[in-house]
Design a protein around this motif. Structure first.
Motif, PDB file in Angstrom:
ATOM      1  N   LEU A  97       2.324   8.090   1.613  1.00  8.24           N
ATOM      2  CA  LEU A  97       0.876   7.983   2.025  1.00  8.24           C
ATOM      3  C   LEU A  97      -0.055   8.495   1.266  1.00  8.24           C
ATOM      4  CD1 LEU A  97       0.953   8.129   5.959  1.00  8.24           C
ATOM      5  CD2 LEU A  97       1.155   6.075   4.862  1.00  8.24           C
ATOM      6  N   ALA A  98       0.204   9.507   0.342  1.00  6.10           N
ATOM      7  CA  ALA A  98      -0.645  10.278  -0.461  1.00  6.10           C
ATOM      8  C   ALA A  98      -2.099  10.688   0.176  1.00  6.10           C
ATOM      9  CB  ALA A  98      -1.142   9.485  -1.627  1.00  6.10           C
ATOM     10  N   ALA A  99      -1.613  11.400   1.421  1.00  3.18           N
ATOM     11  CA  ALA A  99      -2.682  11.887   2.313  1.00  3.18           C
ATOM     12  C   ALA A  99      -3.293  13.066   1.651  1.00  3.18           C
ATOM     13  CB  ALA A  99      -2.246  12.282   3.536  1.00  3.18           C
ATOM     14  N   LEU A 119       0.888  -1.205   0.003  1.00  5.76           N
ATOM     15  CA  LEU A 119       0.005   0.018   0.064  1.00  5.76           C
ATOM     16  C   LEU A 119       0.935   1.309   0.037  1.00  5.76           C
ATOM     17  CD1 LEU A 119      -2.832  -0.975   2.538  1.00  5.76           C
ATOM     18  CD2 LEU A 119      -3.035  -0.838  -0.167  1.00  5.76           C
ATOM     19  N   CYS A 120       1.900   1.244   0.604  1.00  5.68           N
ATOM     20  CA  CYS A 120       2.933   2.403   0.593  1.00  5.68           C
ATOM     21  C   CYS A 120       3.369   2.674  -0.820  1.00  5.68           C
ATOM     22  CB  CYS A 120       4.165   2.203   1.573  1.00  5.68           C
ATOM     23  SG  CYS A 120       3.586   2.371   3.244  1.00  5.68           S
ATOM     24  N   ALA A 121       3.714   1.620  -1.405  1.00  8.72           N
ATOM     25  CA  ALA A 121       4.196   1.457  -2.943  1.00  8.72           C
ATOM     26  C   ALA A 121       2.985   2.508  -3.856  1.00  8.72           C
ATOM     27  CB  ALA A 121       4.526   0.362  -3.743  1.00  8.72           C
ATOM     28  N   LEU A 122       1.781   1.716  -3.546  1.00 10.25           N
ATOM     29  CA  LEU A 122       0.625   2.441  -4.159  1.00 10.25           C
ATOM     30  C   LEU A 122       0.498   3.980  -3.765  1.00 10.25           C
ATOM     31  CD1 LEU A 122      -1.914   2.372  -5.936  1.00 10.25           C
ATOM     32  CD2 LEU A 122      -2.995   1.555  -3.872  1.00 10.25           C
ATOM     33  N   GLY A 123       0.857   4.579  -2.434  1.00  4.54           N
ATOM     34  CA  GLY A 123       0.591   5.685  -2.211  1.00  4.54           C
ATOM     35  C   GLY A 123       1.868   6.737  -2.742  1.00  4.54           C
ATOM     36  N   HIS A 124       3.029   5.827  -2.913  1.00  7.39           N
ATOM     37  CA  HIS A 124       4.002   6.731  -3.407  1.00  7.39           C
ATOM     38  C   HIS A 124       3.648   6.766  -5.177  1.00  7.39           C
ATOM     39  CE1 HIS A 124       7.996   7.299  -5.411  1.00  7.39           C
ATOM     40  NE2 HIS A 124       8.306   7.980  -4.013  1.00  7.39           N
ATOM     41  N   ALA A 125       3.106   6.128  -5.685  1.00 12.78           N
ATOM     42  CA  ALA A 125       2.668   6.364  -7.170  1.00 12.78           C
ATOM     43  C   ALA A 125       1.608   7.302  -7.171  1.00 12.78           C
ATOM     44  CB  ALA A 125       2.122   4.616  -7.840  1.00 12.78           C
TER      45      ALA A 125
END
Length: 470
Positions: free
Chosen positions: A136-138, A33-39
């Motif tokens: 996290l793409a907050a 999920l952190c890899a997705l948030g970075h993307a």
């Protein structure tokens, strides 16, 4: 429903292993999920996001490996006599194991999602004053299909791996067997490869032993002296084999039927070697070759580039060296067992060495993986220290996750080996061996493996670090 009942009614040790599987699944899901948030947060850097996602392959493989090892040691899903009549055959038990593993991994994935949403601030606000929200793409919405796909990756992979590892395997057909057994309406019958003449079955003495009925063949024809001698030798070998089987089983009251030696006593029976003791694993030469290839690739890649990050060949060589250690693990474990039994061994060394040789594949493979992970972690740590790079929280989580899963897999394999030799341990105690003998043999095996694999891990780590530090 049956899988839930077995999960709830399991022993504390089994529950602990399942909890560890769920924890590993939660850590791997959080990294995905952190890899997705970075993307999502860095749409202009797809290569960096793809690299983060690729690094998640190591925690995913370690988690799946640990889940398979935990499923192997689950006594609740082990085939037993009488369960097939209740509809719990090997295939059904395999499905229950896969379902139990999927439930544990799903629990971990849900926990990872809750923690990720909490850190993003979607549940109770952004914690830690918004520090560390780069990955996290907050404030940005999460795509639901991508989130569900990444969260389902660990449960699906683990359940498929468990189903593949525990699938029921049929017995291999014996090519020397010339008879086949069929089952009809009135019971079992046998069909032989050789055809008989009309009336041969009902002829007197046709189905009895040739040695006890005039040395006649099955077709009723008198046997020649050569055939009679061959039949006598075959019968003597069959009787000797039966006596050996009774001697290994320890049946009482069978000494009167045993063949007598020159002094009138029974002929000593030589016990057959345990299965798997005499066959050395064939992966040792391949492991040494792959390890040498990995070190050579690292040395060659160190001649090009100015920074270790610009030398992907060095990382590839490090991966090859780790694979070589994993392949060479069973062979080295078998070698440790042989070394324990050399130079006038006693009973304790013989017991420890035989167990190591028998369980070389079961213990050696996860032990080689642990050595590979430790050497790789040491090399990457030296690389970060030489370049003055700080270890981020995600990197530290990934290293701890991979190391913890591999060590837990090794300990689980040791538990599985102990369960496999529970009958031998009970037999030793019945024969009057001290109660501390199994523990002393286990300590001797652990010390021998540590004495060989410890320096080997240090040497491989140092050789892997030298090209990366140039």
């Amino acid at each position: 429903m049956l899988a839930l009942r077995l999960t709830r009614g399991a022993r504390p040790a089994v529950q602990l292993r399942r909890l560890l599987v769920a924890t590993a699944s939660a850590g791997t899901g959080f990294l995905l999920l952190c890899a997705l948030g970075h993307a999502i947060g860095h749409p202009g850097a797809p290569s960096a996001s793809l690299l983060r996602l690729a690094w998640c392959a190591a925690p995913l493989a370690a988690t799946v490996h640990f889940a398979v090892a935990a499923a192997r040691t689950d006594p609740g899903t082990r085939p037993r006599s009488g369960l097939s009549a209740l509809g719990l055959g090997p295939a059904r038990l395999m499905a229950i194991s896969a379902t139990t593993t999927a439930l544990a991994c799903t629990l971990g994935s849900v926990t990872a999602l809750l923690v990720f949403l909490h850190l993003r601030g979607d549940l109770t606000g952004v914690p830690f004053d918004g520090a560390g929200t780069d990955f996290l793409a907050a404030g940005r919405p999460l795509p639901l299909p991508a989130t569900l796909t990444l969260l389902a990756l660990v449960p699906v992979s683990a359940s498929v791996a468990v189903a593949t590892a525990l699938r029921p395997r049929g017995r291999a057909a014996d090519p020397s067997r010339t008879e086949r057994t069929g089952y009809g309406r009135f019971g079992a019958y046998r069909a032989t490869a050789g055809r008989e003449t009309f009336g041969a079955y009902g002829r007197f003495g046709a189905r009895l032993e040739p040695a006890a009925h005039g040395r006649r063949l099955a077709g009723g024809r008198p046997a020649t002296p050569e055939q009679a001698q061959t039949q006598a030798q075959a019968q003597a070998q069959a009787q000797a084999q039966a006596q050996q089987d009774r001697g290994r089983a320890g049946l009482p009251g069978k000494d009167s039927g045993r063949p007598r030696g020159a002094e009138g006593g029974p002929v000593p029976v030589v016990a057959a070697p345990s299965p798997g003791v005499g066959r050395a694993p064939s992966g040792l030469p391949w492991g040494i070759a792959v390890l040498a290839m990995g070190l050579a690739v690292e040395a060659y890649a160190s001649r090009t580039g100015t920074a270790p990050g610009d030398r992907p060949g060095a990382v590839a060589g490090l991966v090859l060296a780790a694979v070589g250690l994993a392949l060479a693990g069973p062979g080295l474990t078998h070698l440790c067992g042989r070394l324990l039994q050399s130079v006038r061994p006693g009973a304790l060394r013989l017991l420890a060495g035989r167990v190591l040789m028998t369980e070389a594949t079961r213990i050696g493979r996860p032990l080689g993986v642990v050595c590979a992970v430790l050497s790789g972690a040491y090399a990457l740590g030296s690389l970060h220290y030489a370049d003055g790079l700080s270890v981020g929280p995600l990197t530290l989580l990934g290293v701890l996750l991979v190391t913890g899963c591999t060590v837990a897999t090794l300990l689980t394999a040791a538990v599985e080996a102990k369960q496999a030799h529970a009958g031998t341990t009970a037999a030793l105690l019945r024969l009057g061996a001290p109660a501390s003998t199994p523990r002393r043999a286990a300590a001797l095996r652990a010390g021998t493996l540590l004495a060989l694999f410890g320096p080997l891990t240090v040497v491989v780590a140092e050789l892997s670090t030298l090209p990366l530090a140039l």
